[in-house]
Design a protein around this motif. Structure first.
Motif, short mmCIF file in Angstrom:
data_model
loop_
_atom_site.label_atom_id
_atom_site.label_comp_id
_atom_site.label_asym_id
_atom_site.label_seq_id
_atom_site.Cartn_x
_atom_site.Cartn_y
_atom_site.Cartn_z
N MET A 38 42.64 35.07 45.54
CA MET A 38 42.90 33.64 45.41
C MET A 38 42.23 33.07 44.16
O MET A 38 42.78 32.18 43.49
CB MET A 38 42.44 32.89 46.66
N THR A 39 41.05 33.57 43.84
CA THR A 39 40.37 33.13 42.62
C THR A 39 41.22 33.44 41.40
O THR A 39 41.40 32.59 40.51
CB THR A 39 38.99 33.82 42.51
N LYS A 40 41.74 34.66 41.35
CA LYS A 40 42.60 35.06 40.24
C LYS A 40 43.85 34.18 40.18
O LYS A 40 44.22 33.67 39.10
CB LYS A 40 43.00 36.53 40.40
N ALA A 41 44.49 33.97 41.33
CA ALA A 41 45.70 33.16 41.37
C ALA A 41 45.43 31.73 40.94
O ALA A 41 46.25 31.10 40.26
CB ALA A 41 46.29 33.18 42.78
N ALA A 42 44.25 31.19 41.34
CA ALA A 42 43.91 29.81 40.97
C ALA A 42 43.72 29.67 39.46
O ALA A 42 44.20 28.70 38.85
CB ALA A 42 42.66 29.37 41.72
N TYR A 43 43.01 30.61 38.87
CA TYR A 43 42.81 30.55 37.42
C TYR A 43 44.15 30.71 36.68
O TYR A 43 44.39 30.05 35.66
CB TYR A 43 41.81 31.61 36.97
N GLU A 44 45.02 31.55 37.21
CA GLU A 44 46.33 31.73 36.58
C GLU A 44 47.18 30.47 36.69
O GLU A 44 48.06 30.24 35.86
CB GLU A 44 47.05 32.92 37.22
N LYS A 45 46.90 29.62 37.68
CA LYS A 45 47.59 28.34 37.82
C LYS A 45 46.94 27.24 36.97
O LYS A 45 47.42 26.10 36.96
CB LYS A 45 47.62 27.90 39.28
N GLY A 46 45.85 27.58 36.30
CA GLY A 46 45.21 26.62 35.41
C GLY A 46 43.99 25.92 35.98
O GLY A 46 43.55 24.89 35.45
N ALA A 47 43.40 26.45 37.07
CA ALA A 47 42.20 25.84 37.64
C ALA A 47 41.08 25.79 36.61
O ALA A 47 40.91 26.71 35.81
CB ALA A 47 41.74 26.63 38.87
N ARG A 48 40.31 24.70 36.65
CA ARG A 48 39.18 24.56 35.74
C ARG A 48 38.01 25.43 36.17
O ARG A 48 37.36 26.09 35.36
CB ARG A 48 38.73 23.09 35.70
N ASN A 49 37.75 25.42 37.48
CA ASN A 49 36.63 26.19 38.01
C ASN A 49 36.93 26.57 39.46
O ASN A 49 37.51 25.79 40.20
CB ASN A 49 35.34 25.37 37.97
#
Length: 410
Positions: free
Chosen positions: A40-51
């Motif tokens: 989920m961390t990887k998916a969130a960063y790939e969606k443009g999450a800041r942190n």
């Protein structure tokens, strides 16, 4: 299964909390099974999450903490914890993903009075932050992964590795996750559409009350507040972004009129509360309040729950779930509220969701009762659905059967 787990993580991030570019994400995860949190961390960063921040939980340490800490220390909420919640929740409005996978027997044998007081005091000191999820200010999601003790509780006849794998497979099945990401998205699109149709029908009628009956002894009348809203799978946060609070989900829900519940209500499945199993329990309500109760197992824990505050004796949610649904049809007792509540019609004792009455999200806690809603430190779901449950709705002279033989009749 690896591809399905990857799709499960993407489902949580892209459709569950629906992460937007530049947003923060806060994930709470059992340390025993970090795989989903990492994906989920990887998916969130790939969606443009800041942190993306992770809060790890460990059942064994939780039990040791309750066993060995004194009451004063257990009751304490340090300033640094409040500051952390201020930053992550109040300031950054982090998308919250809670991976709930607790050992159902976690706190069995411990001093229930000590545990209950600690949870109550912690809830009082952090109540201000509950509104960010209960009022849908931010996007939030409850989801699960298997742990070994939980898996063995669900499948005691299997070897531990087999039970663990079986629980993973079952979670993915009932969460409508396939090997194909496109198929997984389509599964959820159709599922959300079906639930939305049910809520639309109920909202268009604005029934005054509903009557529950089943052969186990349930005979309950429930009044509904003026301008109540039946909600389904999806919600919207304060920015207007859609999200799904639970995965899996099968429910359409609203809030009852807090002082308008009368009759007998018999639970149909066990409830796990504060690490203790409560089983074969029932309530008697008068003018909305629990005036009598019993349980064959865990009655002391049930009593402590009802003594959390005045609002814990009143209902805060009424949820409709068909008996013929993937979780129910699995014939598995999960000992996990996320799954068991989505296998059965259920109610919740305690705090109501302000989003279920028009305009109530803008009210202060002291004002929600004016809208017919209950307020409490707790919100505890328990299951009442059976294969012969009937629910009839009323408005003036209109009478509509909305559930028959445990399933939708509309």
């Amino acid at each position: 299964m690896d591809k399905r787990i990857e799709n499960f993580a993407k489902l949580a991030v892209e459709i569950g909390v629906n992460v937007q570019k530049g947003e923060d994400v806060l994930i709470t995860s059992p340390i025993e099974n970090p795989e989903l949190a990492r994906l989920m961390t990887k998916a969130a960063y790939e969606k443009g999450a800041r942190n993306v921040a992770i809060d790890w939980k460990d059942d064994d340490i939780t039990r040791l903490t309750y066993e060995y800490q004194d009451q004063e220390t257990l009751n304490e909420v340090p300033d640094w914890k409040i500051a952390k919640m201020e930053y992550q929740i109040a300031d950054k409005k982090s998308n919250r993903i809670s991976i709930y996978a607790e050992d159902p027997d976690l706190l069995n044998g411990l001093d229930s009075e000590k545990v209950s007081e600690a949870i109550k005091e912690n809830s009082k000191k952090t109540k201000e932050f509950v509104k960010y999820t209960m009022n849908d200010v931010l996007s939030w999601l409850v989801i699960s992964v298997p742990t070994r003790k939980w898996a063995m509780k669900v499948f005691p006849h299997l070897e531990e590795d087999d039970a663990y794998d079986k629980l993973w497979e079952t979670i993915l099945d009932v969460s409508r996750v396939s090997q194909s990401w496109e198929e997984t998205k389509e599964n959820w699109k159709e599922h959300i559409k079906t639930l939305n149709e049910k809520s639309k029908f109920l909202n268009s009628h604005q029934f005054d009350k509903v009557h529950y009956t089943s052969s186990n002894g349930t005979d309950l009348w429930v009044k509904l507040p003026k301008d109540h809203i039946w909600m389904s799978a999806g919600s919207k946060n304060a920015k207007g972004d859609e999200f799904i609070p639970n995965m899996p989900t099968e429910e359409v829900f609203t809030s009852p009129q807090y002082d308008g519940v009368d009759g007998r209500l018999v639970a149909s499945k066990p409830l796990v509360y504060n690490g203790v199993v409560i089983n074969e329990f029932e309530f008697t309500f008068k003018d909305g309040k629990v005036v009598d109760f019993s349980a064959k197992e865990g009655e002391d824990t049930l009593r402590k729950m009802l003594e959390s505050d005045e609002g814990s004796k009143y209902l805060g949610e009424i949820a409709l779930v068909p008996y013929d649904s993937p979780i129910s049809n699995s014939n598995i007792l999960f000992y996990n509220t996320l799954f068991d509540e989505n296998a059965s019609c259920h109610f919740a004792l305690g705090k109501a969701y302000p989003t279920t009455v028009k305009g109530a999200s803008d009210l202060a806690d002291s004002e929600v009762k004016n809208a017919g809603l209950n307020d409490s430190l707790i919100h505890v779901d328990f299951m009442v659905g059976t294969n012969d449950l009937e629910i009839t709705a009323y408005k003036n002279d209109e009478e509509v059967k909305i559930f028959e033989d445990g399933n939708w009749a509309i």
